[in-house]
Design a protein around this motif. Sequence first.
Motif, PDB file in Angstrom:
ATOM      1  N   ASP A 180       0.315  -1.181  -0.260  1.00  0.00           N
ATOM      2  CA  ASP A 180       0.229   0.040  -0.112  1.00  0.00           C
ATOM      3  C   ASP A 180       0.693   0.730   0.059  1.00  0.00           C
ATOM      4  N   PHE A 181       2.038   1.386   1.138  1.00  0.00           N
ATOM      5  CA  PHE A 181       2.978   2.487   0.879  1.00  0.00           C
ATOM      6  C   PHE A 181       3.960   2.422  -0.643  1.00  0.00           C
ATOM      7  N   MET A 182       4.105   1.772  -0.997  1.00  0.00           N
ATOM      8  CA  MET A 182       3.992   1.777  -2.224  1.00  0.00           C
ATOM      9  C   MET A 182       3.489   2.248  -3.683  1.00  0.00           C
ATOM     10  N   GLN A 183       2.278   1.536  -3.816  1.00  0.00           N
ATOM     11  CA  GLN A 183       1.148   1.592  -4.235  1.00  0.00           C
ATOM     12  C   GLN A 183       0.746   4.004  -3.445  1.00  0.00           C
ATOM     13  N   GLU A 184       0.853   4.404  -2.731  1.00  0.00           N
ATOM     14  CA  GLU A 184      -0.002   5.429  -2.501  1.00  0.00           C
ATOM     15  C   GLU A 184       1.573   6.033  -2.429  1.00  0.00           C
ATOM     16  N   ARG A 185       2.622   5.618  -2.616  1.00  0.00           N
ATOM     17  CA  ARG A 185       3.968   7.278  -2.590  1.00  0.00           C
ATOM     18  C   ARG A 185       4.571   7.125  -3.691  1.00  0.00           C
ATOM     19  N   LEU A 186       4.198   6.086  -4.911  1.00  0.00           N
ATOM     20  CA  LEU A 186       5.525   5.635  -5.119  1.00  0.00           C
ATOM     21  C   LEU A 186       4.616   6.244  -7.151  1.00  0.00           C
ATOM     22  N   PHE A 187       3.668   4.715  -7.163  1.00  0.00           N
ATOM     23  CA  PHE A 187       2.720   3.559  -8.500  1.00  0.00           C
ATOM     24  C   PHE A 187       1.840   5.346  -8.509  1.00  0.00           C
ATOM     25  N   PRO A 189       0.663   8.241  -7.657  1.00  0.00           N
ATOM     26  CA  PRO A 189       1.716   9.704  -8.140  1.00  0.00           C
ATOM     27  C   PRO A 189       2.297   9.670  -9.400  1.00  0.00           C
ATOM     28  N   LEU A 190       3.027   8.427  -9.680  1.00  0.00           N
ATOM     29  CA  LEU A 190       3.839   9.121 -10.968  1.00  0.00           C
ATOM     30  C   LEU A 190       3.182   8.275 -11.872  1.00  0.00           C
ATOM     31  N   GLY A 191       1.833   8.017 -12.014  1.00  0.00           N
ATOM     32  CA  GLY A 191       0.894   7.566 -13.200  1.00  0.00           C
ATOM     33  C   GLY A 191       1.876   6.186 -13.500  1.00  0.00           C
ATOM     34  N   MET A 192       1.830   5.142 -12.766  1.00  0.00           N
ATOM     35  CA  MET A 192       2.661   3.711 -12.848  1.00  0.00           C
ATOM     36  C   MET A 192       1.141   2.880 -13.055  1.00  0.00           C
ATOM     37  N   GLU A 193       0.207   3.073 -14.202  1.00  0.00           N
ATOM     38  CA  GLU A 193      -0.992   2.624 -13.410  1.00  0.00           C
ATOM     39  C   GLU A 193      -0.615   0.501 -13.814  1.00  0.00           C
ATOM     40  N   ASN A 194       0.111   0.175 -14.259  1.00  0.00           N
ATOM     41  CA  ASN A 194       0.602  -0.612 -14.613  1.00  0.00           C
ATOM     42  C   ASN A 194       1.871  -1.706 -14.080  1.00  0.00           C
ATOM     43  N   THR A 195       2.416  -1.356 -12.794  1.00  0.00           N
ATOM     44  CA  THR A 195       2.994  -0.948 -12.039  1.00  0.00           C
ATOM     45  C   THR A 195       2.219  -2.097 -11.000  1.00  0.00           C
ATOM     46  N   THR A 196       2.997  -2.996 -10.967  1.00  0.00           N
ATOM     47  CA  THR A 196       1.813  -3.600  -9.932  1.00  0.00           C
ATOM     48  C   THR A 196       2.791  -5.312  -8.745  1.00  0.00           C
ATOM     49  N   TYR A 256      11.807   6.879 -14.337  1.00  0.00           N
ATOM     50  CA  TYR A 256      13.450   7.008 -14.393  1.00  0.00           C
ATOM     51  C   TYR A 256      13.881   8.976 -14.876  1.00  0.00           C
ATOM     52  N   GLN A 257      12.451   8.989 -15.415  1.00  0.00           N
ATOM     53  CA  GLN A 257      12.712  10.459 -15.860  1.00  0.00           C
ATOM     54  C   GLN A 257      12.453  10.868 -13.816  1.00  0.00           C
ATOM     55  N   MET A 258      11.372  11.148 -13.247  1.00  0.00           N
ATOM     56  CA  MET A 258      12.275  11.713 -12.322  1.00  0.00           C
ATOM     57  C   MET A 258      13.352  11.153 -11.118  1.00  0.00           C
ATOM     58  N   LEU A 259      13.678  10.568 -11.129  1.00  0.00           N
ATOM     59  CA  LEU A 259      14.859  10.231 -11.177  1.00  0.00           C
ATOM     60  C   LEU A 259      16.221  10.929 -11.432  1.00  0.00           C
ATOM     61  N   LEU A 260      16.227  11.509 -12.855  1.00  0.00           N
ATOM     62  CA  LEU A 260      16.513  12.205 -14.100  1.00  0.00           C
ATOM     63  C   LEU A 260      16.252  13.784 -13.471  1.00  0.00           C
ATOM     64  N   ASN A 261      15.191  14.116 -12.984  1.00  0.00           N
ATOM     65  CA  ASN A 261      15.165  15.851 -12.403  1.00  0.00           C
ATOM     66  C   ASN A 261      15.261  15.087 -11.243  1.00  0.00           C
ATOM     67  N   ASP A 262      16.405  14.626 -10.613  1.00  0.00           N
ATOM     68  CA  ASP A 262      16.661  15.156  -8.537  1.00  0.00           C
ATOM     69  C   ASP A 262      15.209  14.963  -8.440  1.00  0.00           C
ATOM     70  N   GLY A 263      15.149  13.936  -8.384  1.00  0.00           N
ATOM     71  CA  GLY A 263      13.573  13.725  -6.950  1.00  0.00           C
ATOM     72  C   GLY A 263      12.330  13.855  -7.383  1.00  0.00           C
ATOM     73  N   GLU A 264      12.271  14.962  -8.788  1.00  0.00           N
ATOM     74  CA  GLU A 264      10.868  15.332  -8.629  1.00  0.00           C
ATOM     75  C   GLU A 264      10.202  15.135 -10.254  1.00  0.00           C
ATOM     76  N   LEU A 265       9.237  14.881 -10.137  1.00  0.00           N
ATOM     77  CA  LEU A 265       8.351  15.470 -11.312  1.00  0.00           C
ATOM     78  C   LEU A 265       7.150  15.987 -10.930  1.00  0.00           C
ATOM     79  N   ASP A 266       6.457  16.207 -12.434  1.00  0.00           N
ATOM     80  CA  ASP A 266       5.820  17.776 -13.122  1.00  0.00           C
ATOM     81  C   ASP A 266       4.523  18.427 -11.169  1.00  0.00           C
TER      82      ASP A 266
END
Length: 371
Positions: A180-187, A189-196, A256-266
């Motif tokens: 649940d933590f991974m889903q709420e904090r990472l997947f 908000p990053l729009g990773m809809e098919n990561t499970t 990985y786009q988030m990581l290339l932007n030093d931890g931030e995206l959108d």
Amino acid sequence: NAVTAFALQHFIDSDEISGAVTAVVGPDGIIAIEAFGLADVAKKRSMGKDSMFWIASMTKPMTAMAVMMLVEEGKVKLDDPLEKYVPEFKGIQVKTPQGLVAATRLVTVNDLLTHTSGVDTGAVTPPGAPIDTLPLAQMAAAYAKKPLTDQPGAKWSYNNNAINLLGRIVEVASGKDYADFMQERLFDPLGMENTTFWPNLDHLDVLAKPYAKDKESGALVEAKNTRFSTPLHDPKRTPFPAGGLYSCARDLGQLYQMLLNDGELDGKRFLKAATLKQMTTNQLGDLPNVSFAPGMRMGLGFHIVGEPKEVTEHLSPGTFGHGGAFGTQAWIDPVKKRAYVLLIQRTDLKNSDQSDIRREFQRAASEAYAR
């Protein structure tokens, strides 16, 4: 622009892989996704850009990110003892040729992140419960039943159990189930809809099958593996923090786009730039035999290219990432500002981090998509 398809076609022709999906990512998003070959040889189902893969140990850096989010919030400290979160580790001893001895110091969160904990690497199979359905709390407690194999901090030894323990630490420190933590904090908000951790029936239609090479004929044969035994969508299956995730190129591109932007995206910050820098900086000095390829170093959950050589020769020093058991690879080059994602499902590669497939992909991609 089938750059990597052209470079990797001979691996399909020679039955090294059935097919692949590759992606090259920049700070502004995905630059290229290519899909080629077959996802299912028997059904002649083509690989698609949306094909899903078991990414195995590519899960590890994501688990490390979750831990570091909690470090930023003051809920976890890197020097916290493991026994603070898994009390069963209190008083654990170290196995030596002379017998059991006391640990010279406590195992810490930092040790788990750098594969230097000394925690026994054996699988846990308690009576009456298949390993794939054990809750993390029970699994973590079971790990403590075996003594440490090395003194904490003394030796680098790749350790799935240590990363699974980090997942349990996430649960204790956050008060949420790890998945649940991974889903709420990472997947989410990053729009990773098919990561499970639990591919549903729709996902099965696009899941790439795993293959091994028949020792006698040299042909690819479908591999049987518990990570592909149905029903995959059963939520009782353990969400292994060390290697339980399934994903696709587009979703990984977001991460990985988030990581290339030093931890931030959108406009949303996931990790502080300083935290990410710490995670991708060598933590072990000159400790020998670190990682699976020459010239590598160890960060916090990430492997790091110290000196580019052999398989990493087309990457810059400081490139960080992780591979997976079935040949998947993702490496983020902070100098060239590119991330290179290779998704294949080949089960019996001698060393997936040093595969010729990875080397050829990174060569072609780094040359074709240079800044």
